[in-house]
Enzyme design. Sequence first.
Site, PDB file in Angstrom:
ATOM      1  N   GLY A  46      25.573   5.529  29.009  1.00  0.00           N
ATOM      2  CA  GLY A  46      25.848   6.009  27.661  1.00  0.00           C
ATOM      3  C   GLY A  46      25.161   7.344  27.444  1.00  0.00           C
ATOM      4  O   GLY A  46      24.175   7.657  28.113  1.00  0.00           O
ATOM      5  N   GLN A  51      21.575  14.003  22.489  1.00  0.00           N
ATOM      6  CA  GLN A  51      20.948  14.137  23.810  1.00  0.00           C
ATOM      7  C   GLN A  51      21.375  15.409  24.539  1.00  0.00           C
ATOM      8  O   GLN A  51      20.691  15.861  25.456  1.00  0.00           O
ATOM      9  CB  GLN A  51      21.285  12.922  24.686  1.00  0.00           C
ATOM     10  CG  GLN A  51      20.628  11.645  24.189  1.00  0.00           C
ATOM     11  CD  GLN A  51      20.892  10.503  25.135  1.00  0.00           C
ATOM     12  OE1 GLN A  51      21.932   9.844  25.055  1.00  0.00           O
ATOM     13  NE2 GLN A  51      19.970  10.247  26.046  1.00  0.00           N
ATOM     14  N   CYS A 112      16.362   5.433  29.273  1.00  0.00           N
ATOM     15  CA  CYS A 112      17.031   6.443  28.463  1.00  0.00           C
ATOM     16  C   CYS A 112      17.008   7.768  29.207  1.00  0.00           C
ATOM     17  O   CYS A 112      15.980   8.167  29.744  1.00  0.00           O
ATOM     18  CB  CYS A 112      16.310   6.584  27.123  1.00  0.00           C
ATOM     19  SG  CYS A 112      17.026   7.850  26.053  1.00  0.00           S
ATOM     20  N   LEU A 113      18.125   8.442  29.236  1.00  0.00           N
ATOM     21  CA  LEU A 113      18.217   9.731  29.936  1.00  0.00           C
ATOM     22  C   LEU A 113      17.348  10.794  29.260  1.00  0.00           C
ATOM     23  O   LEU A 113      17.062  11.821  29.866  1.00  0.00           O
ATOM     24  CB  LEU A 113      19.678  10.197  29.991  1.00  0.00           C
ATOM     25  CG  LEU A 113      20.628   9.294  30.786  1.00  0.00           C
ATOM     26  CD1 LEU A 113      22.063   9.801  30.661  1.00  0.00           C
ATOM     27  CD2 LEU A 113      20.211   9.203  32.250  1.00  0.00           C
ATOM     28  N   HIS A 154      21.566   1.040  21.644  1.00  0.00           N
ATOM     29  CA  HIS A 154      20.754   2.158  22.142  1.00  0.00           C
ATOM     30  C   HIS A 154      21.376   3.502  21.730  1.00  0.00           C
ATOM     31  O   HIS A 154      20.683   4.381  21.201  1.00  0.00           O
ATOM     32  CB  HIS A 154      20.641   2.050  23.668  1.00  0.00           C
ATOM     33  CG  HIS A 154      19.846   3.142  24.303  1.00  0.00           C
ATOM     34  ND1 HIS A 154      18.637   2.929  24.932  1.00  0.00           N
ATOM     35  CD2 HIS A 154      20.084   4.480  24.424  1.00  0.00           C
ATOM     36  CE1 HIS A 154      18.166   4.076  25.383  1.00  0.00           C
ATOM     37  NE2 HIS A 154      19.035   5.033  25.101  1.00  0.00           N
ATOM     38  N   GLU A 155      22.683   3.639  21.952  1.00  0.00           N
ATOM     39  CA  GLU A 155      23.350   4.912  21.645  1.00  0.00           C
ATOM     40  C   GLU A 155      23.419   5.146  20.138  1.00  0.00           C
ATOM     41  O   GLU A 155      23.251   6.271  19.662  1.00  0.00           O
ATOM     42  CB  GLU A 155      24.754   4.952  22.255  1.00  0.00           C
ATOM     43  CG  GLU A 155      24.788   4.846  23.781  1.00  0.00           C
ATOM     44  CD  GLU A 155      23.841   5.809  24.483  1.00  0.00           C
ATOM     45  OE1 GLU A 155      23.654   6.936  23.982  1.00  0.00           O
ATOM     46  OE2 GLU A 155      23.272   5.416  25.517  1.00  0.00           O
ATOM     47  N   HIS A 158      20.368   6.666  18.753  1.00  0.00           N
ATOM     48  CA  HIS A 158      20.253   8.114  18.967  1.00  0.00           C
ATOM     49  C   HIS A 158      20.824   8.880  17.779  1.00  0.00           C
ATOM     50  O   HIS A 158      20.336   9.960  17.431  1.00  0.00           O
ATOM     51  CB  HIS A 158      21.012   8.535  20.233  1.00  0.00           C
ATOM     52  CG  HIS A 158      20.210   8.389  21.497  1.00  0.00           C
ATOM     53  ND1 HIS A 158      19.012   9.024  21.703  1.00  0.00           N
ATOM     54  CD2 HIS A 158      20.451   7.675  22.633  1.00  0.00           C
ATOM     55  CE1 HIS A 158      18.544   8.711  22.911  1.00  0.00           C
ATOM     56  NE2 HIS A 158      19.399   7.890  23.496  1.00  0.00           N
TER      57      HIS A 158
HETATM   58 ZN    ZN Z   1      18.999   7.080  25.322  1.00  0.00          ZN
END
Ligand code: ZN
Length: 201
Positions: A46, A51, A112-113, A154-155, A158
């Site tokens: 995701g 991000q 998480c990226l 999670h997304e 953000h």
């Molecule tokens: Zn993330």
Amino acid sequence: MAVLPIRISGDPVLHTPASPVAVIDDELRALVADMFETMDAAPGVGLAGPQVGVPLRLFVFSYTEDTGDEDTGDDDDTRTLREYRGVAINPELFITPTSVEPADPDTESEGCLSFPGERFPLVRGEAAILRATDLDGRPYEIEAEGWLARIFQHEFDHLDGLLYVDRIDPVYAKVARKIERKKGWGVPGLAWLPGVDELDA
Ligand code: ZN
């Protein structure tokens, strides 16, 4: 199409609520194509607008669910794979209440990226309903369970300026803060580029 730099914890865009998408135009379609490419290159399941430095309420997701039938005890012939891949524009998310049990590090650790190379346990709602708009402006709904429900939660966070490390138990949050300091994160302007920067996981 291009792989976009992924912002790292500390960049203000990650910690600020995003704005609704007002119009689906060529610019947005190009952004979404780049987000898919970036997510795949990372690789990740995701990726949300903030991000990649875009403070808009949208995220992309790509997850293959293994729907093994646990009831039969014979999962060889009942197992099917279902692919969920799409973009959620101006999403709404309805989540089942979270368990009061502590998170299981083996089965409930997420990453998480924007906090790359790390994983921490976090309790999430077991099920969620995502309502969003696709790139053609058509509304759709997905009923998610398990890991897909976790990805959506999670997304969606953000878009509200929340990272999962903002939600983890204090004992893990302390470790996360230490890592952040050690790596020099927690300041504006940091990013990494999938395919170029190595992750020291
Ligand atoms: Zn993330």
